[in-house]
Motif scaffolding. Structure first.
Motif, PDB file in Angstrom:
ATOM      1  N   UNK A 353       0.858  -1.186   0.000  1.00 36.70           N
ATOM      2  CA  UNK A 353       0.000   0.000   0.000  1.00 36.70           C
ATOM      3  C   UNK A 353       0.886   1.225   0.000  1.00 36.70           C
ATOM      4  N   UNK A 354       0.891   1.969  -1.093  1.00 35.66           N
ATOM      5  CA  UNK A 354       1.759   3.130  -1.252  1.00 35.66           C
ATOM      6  C   UNK A 354       1.023   4.442  -1.043  1.00 35.66           C
ATOM      7  N   UNK A 355      -0.282   4.417  -0.912  1.00 36.65           N
ATOM      8  CA  UNK A 355      -1.066   5.633  -0.717  1.00 36.65           C
ATOM      9  C   UNK A 355      -0.742   6.214   0.655  1.00 36.65           C
ATOM     10  N   UNK A 356      -0.500   7.527   0.685  1.00 34.90           N
ATOM     11  CA  UNK A 356      -0.142   8.189   1.938  1.00 34.90           C
ATOM     12  C   UNK A 356       1.345   8.217   2.201  1.00 34.90           C
ATOM     13  N   UNK A 392      -1.361   9.761  -3.610  1.00 36.46           N
ATOM     14  CA  UNK A 392      -2.784   9.641  -3.306  1.00 36.46           C
ATOM     15  C   UNK A 392      -3.472   8.530  -4.110  1.00 36.46           C
ATOM     16  N   UNK A 393      -2.755   7.919  -5.079  1.00 34.75           N
ATOM     17  CA  UNK A 393      -3.372   6.847  -5.874  1.00 34.75           C
ATOM     18  C   UNK A 393      -2.277   5.990  -6.493  1.00 34.75           C
ATOM     19  N   UNK A 394      -2.492   4.652  -6.558  1.00 33.44           N
ATOM     20  CA  UNK A 394      -1.604   3.732  -7.260  1.00 33.44           C
ATOM     21  C   UNK A 394      -2.412   2.927  -8.273  1.00 33.44           C
ATOM     22  N   UNK A 395      -1.778   2.628  -9.430  1.00 35.80           N
ATOM     23  CA  UNK A 395      -2.506   1.990 -10.531  1.00 35.80           C
ATOM     24  C   UNK A 395      -1.527   1.117 -11.316  1.00 35.80           C
ATOM     25  N   UNK A 396      -1.927  -0.019 -11.879  1.00 33.26           N
ATOM     26  CA  UNK A 396      -3.262  -0.639 -11.820  1.00 33.26           C
ATOM     27  C   UNK A 396      -3.404  -1.633 -10.673  1.00 33.26           C
ATOM     28  N   UNK A 397      -2.390  -1.695  -9.811  1.00 31.77           N
ATOM     29  CA  UNK A 397      -2.389  -2.698  -8.744  1.00 31.77           C
ATOM     30  C   UNK A 397      -2.780  -2.057  -7.418  1.00 31.77           C
ATOM     31  N   UNK A 398      -3.800  -2.611  -6.788  1.00 33.97           N
ATOM     32  CA  UNK A 398      -4.206  -2.183  -5.456  1.00 33.97           C
ATOM     33  C   UNK A 398      -3.370  -2.921  -4.413  1.00 33.97           C
TER      34      UNK A 398
END
Length: 551
Positions: A353-356, A392-398
Motif C-alpha cells: 500500500x503506497x497511498x499516503x 494519493x493513488x496507485x494503478x493498476x495494482x491495489x
C-alpha cells in the motif's frame, strides 16, 4: 452437387453417370464443338449459356429444325437471327453479349465465364445505354470445317485460240458443255459428304461414352507411376517440389485424381517429392512454445526432437527466450534437434500500500520487493486527498494484488496539493423540520463537491426544525451540491457555486454563519432566502465561508 454441361451431359468424377444409349440434354443447346464431335470445354458452356439468354430475351430458340441433325448443322453453319430484330426492347449492350457468347469460333467468344459475368454485371449501367452494336464477320473465317462454296476452276484460254482448219472450234464448243455440270456435280458431292460427316459425328456423340479408368499412382515411385499411366494411354507431366514429409521421388498427388471419367484428359500432372530440401529455421523468439511446436510439427519434426529448458524470467510464461539453431540457419527436420529456452513463471509479489507515502519511501518499498516504477509513470496531480508530495493513488495494482516480478506498468499519482482555485466554505441550511411536528424524523445530508462524491456529512434524528451547517469545497469548474434526505426521502437540494464563494470571502467575519431568512414549512417547502448572486437549483441558504490560503 452435380455439375453438367448444357448439351450432352458429362459428369467427370469418380462417380460418373453411366449412359444407357440416350442423349442427356437437347440439341437446341449444342455448341458447334458438340456438333463437330471435337473436345468441348468451358467456352462450349458459354455458347450454350448464350443460347439460354437468347431464348429468355426473345421467347424462342435460335435454331430449330425437323430433326436433331438439321438443328446441329445450323449450329455449325448458320448465323443466328439478331435478338433485337425479334424483340426491339432488348438493350444493345445485352444483344452484344448474346452474339459474342454464340460465336461459332470459340476464340471469338469470351475468354472465360468471369469475363462474361463482368460484362453482364455492367450491361445495364447508364454509361452503356448508347453502346454501339458490336460488329462480327458473318461467318468465322478461321472455322475450317464450315460449309464453303467452292469456286469453279475454269481455263478460258481457249477463247484466245483460233479455230483450226480441221474443225477444232466445234470440238471446243462440245467440251464447254460439260464443264458447268461437272462443277455443280462436284459441289453437290461435297455437300453430301459434309452432311454425312456431320450426321456421323452427331450419331457418335449421341452414343454412350465409354468409361475411361484413371489409375491411382499416388505414393508410388515416380518411374513406376509414369510407366503405369503411359501404358494406359495417358500423357504424363512431372512437377517436382520439396516436401518435408514425403521422401524423394514419391508421387505426392495427381491431377486429375484416380477414378472413372467419360472424356480422356489431355494430360495427367504428377506432383513428385524432391525431399525436404534445405529448410531454414524460423525466428521463434518472443513466440509461445505451443506456436513453435505446431510450426515444427508441420515441417515433419517429432516433438521428441524439441528440447526445452525452462528458465526464470520476467517475460510472460511459456515465451521462447532463445533458440538453437538460430533464425536463418539450415536444418533437417527429419534428423536434427531444436533447443529452446522458455520463460518460467516466477512467484508473484504482493503489491504494498503506497497511498499516503512520500515518493522516495514508496520507491524503496518497491525496490525491496523486486519492483520498480519508471519516471514516466510518476504523475503529479492536484488532490484534496493528500498533501503535497504524498502519493494519493496507485494503478493498476491495489494493495495486496499479485504482481509479476519486474512489472513495468506500475503508475503512481503524487499530490501537488489542493487546486489553486479551491475554496472551502460552510453552508448554513434553512431550518429543516421533522415530517410531523413533535415526532422524530431522521435527517441525512450528503455532499458532492470538488473534493468528493456523495460524501455523507451527518446523520441526525430531529423532532423540531433545526439549522445545519455543511462544509463544502468548490473550484471554478466544480460546484457543490448538497442533498437533504428526510426519512430516506429527498427533502431538498442546494447548489453552491464558485461565484458564490468569491462573494463571501471578503466579508468582515468569514467564519460567521448568518441566520437564513427562509423558513421551511412542515411539508418541506420554503420561501426564497436572501442569498448572494449565483443561486442554485432551489432556495439557497445564507453562506459563511472560510478562505483557503493561496498555494
Amino acid at each position: 452437387v452435380k455439375v453438367a454441361d448444357f448439351g450432352i451431359a458429362r459428369a467427370i468424377s469418380t462417380n460418373t453417370i453411366t449412359y444407357s444409349g440416350s442423349v442427356i440434354g437437347s440439341v437446341h443447346y449444342f455448341s458447334p464443338e458438340h456438333a463437330k464431335g471435337t473436345p468441348a470445354g468451358a467456352k462450349s458452356d458459354l455458347y450454350s449459356l448464350g443460347v439460354v439468354i437468347y431464348q429468355m430475351m426473345t421467347g424462342k430458340l435460335p435454331f430449330s429444325g425437323e430433326s436433331p441433325v438439321s438443328v446441329a448443322l445450323k449450329h455449325l453453319q448458320e448465323n443466328v437471327e439478331e435478338p433485337r430484330k425479334i424483340n426491339p426492347l432488348i438493350p444493345q449492350s445485352v444483344e452484344n453479349i448474346i452474339l459474342r457468347a454464340m460465336r461459332k469460333n470459340p476464340d471469338s467468344r469470351y475468354r472465360s465465364a468471369k469475363d462474361m459475368l463482368a460484362d453482364l454485371e455492367t450491361c445495364l449501367r447508364p454509361e452503356r445505354r448508347n453502346e454501339p452494336k458490336t460488329m462480327f464477320a458473318d461467318i468465322d473465317e478461321d472455322d475450317v470445317e464450315r460449309t464453303r462454296v467452292v469456286p469453279a476452276i475454269r481455263d478460258d484460254s481457249y477463247l484466245s485460240r483460233k479455230s483450226d482448219k480441221s474443225g477444232n472450234s466445234a470440238t471446243t464448243s462440245i467440251k464447254r458443255k460439260w464443264v458447268k455440270p461437272t462443277i455443280w456435280a462436284c459441289v453437290f458431292i461435297l455437300i453430301v459428304v459434309g452432311l454425312l460427316f456431320a450426321a456421323q459425328q452427331v450419331k457418335r456423340m449421341a452414343a454412350p461414352l465409354e468409361d475411361i479408368i484413371i489409375p491411382n499412382v499416388e505414393t508410388q515411385d515416380v518411374k513406376l507411376a509414369e510407366k503405369t499411366l503411359t501404358d494406359a494411354g495417358f500423357e504424363v507431366k512431372i512437377e517436382r517440389r520439396t516436401d518435408p514429409v514425403v521422401v524423394k521421388d514419391i508421387v505426392i498427388d495427381q491431377d486429375p485424381s484416380s477414378g472413372i471419367v467419360k472424356v480422356m484428359p489431355e494430360l495427367i500432372i504428377l506432383a513428385v517429392s524432391d525431399g525436404p530440401g534445405e529448410v531454414v529455421m524460423d525466428n521463434y523468439a518472443g513466440k509461445l512454445l505451443s506456436e513453435a511446436l505446431s510450426s515444427l510439427k508441420a515441417l515433419g519434426m517429432d516433438e521428441a526432437q524439441v528440447l526445452v529448458d525452462f528458465v526464470p524470467s520476467d517475460q510472460p510464461k511459456d515465451e521462447i527466450l532463445e533458440q538453437l539453431p538460430v533464425s536463418g540457419d539450415p536444418f533437417n527436420p527429419k534428423t536434427d534437434t531444436v533447443h529452446f529456452n522458455v520463460a518460467e513463471k516466477q512467484e508473484q509479489i504482493l503489491m504494498p500500500n503506497l497511498v499516503g507515502k512520500k515518493l522516495d519511501a514508496a520507491k524503496s518499498m518497491l525496490t525491496v520487493r523486486g519492483l520498480s516504477v519508471s519516471e514516466g509513470n510518476i504523475l503529479t496531480r492536484s488532490s484534496f486527498e493528500q498533501p503535497e508530495g504524498v502519493i494519493y493513488k496507485q494503478f493498476p495494482y491495489n494493495p495486496d494484488d499479485e504482481v509479476d516480478p519486474g512489472a513495468k506498468d506500475i503508475v503512481l499519482y503524487v499530490s501537488s496539493g489542493k487546486p489553486t482555485d479551491a475554496g472551502e466554505a460552510v453552508f448554513s441550511l434553512p431550518p429543516i423540520p421533522p415530517a410531523k411536528e413533535g415526532e422524530p424524523s431522521t435527517v441525512l445530508i450528503q455532499v458532492t463537491d470538488a473534493q468528493s462524491e456523495n460524501r455523507v456529512v451527518l446523520t441526525e434524528q430531529i423532532d423540531t426544525a433545526k439549522i445545519f451547517n455543511v462544509p463544502v469545497v468548490v473550484t471554478k469548474n466544480k460546484s457543490a451540491k448538497v442533498q437533504v434526505l428526510r426519512d430516506n426521502t429527498l427533502f431538498e437540494t442546494y447548489t453552491f457555486t464558485y461565484e458564490m464563494y468569491l462573494n463571501t470571502i471578503n466579508k468582515p467575519s468569514p467564519t460567521a454563519t448568518p441566520t437564513p431568512t427562509a423558513t421551511p414549512s412542515l411539508d418541506g417547502a420554503s420561501t426564497s432566502p436572501q442569498v448572494p448572486a449565483g443561486g442554485g437549483e432551489s432556495a439557497d441558504p445564507v453562506i459563511g465561508a472560510t478562505e483557503t490560503p493561496a498555494q
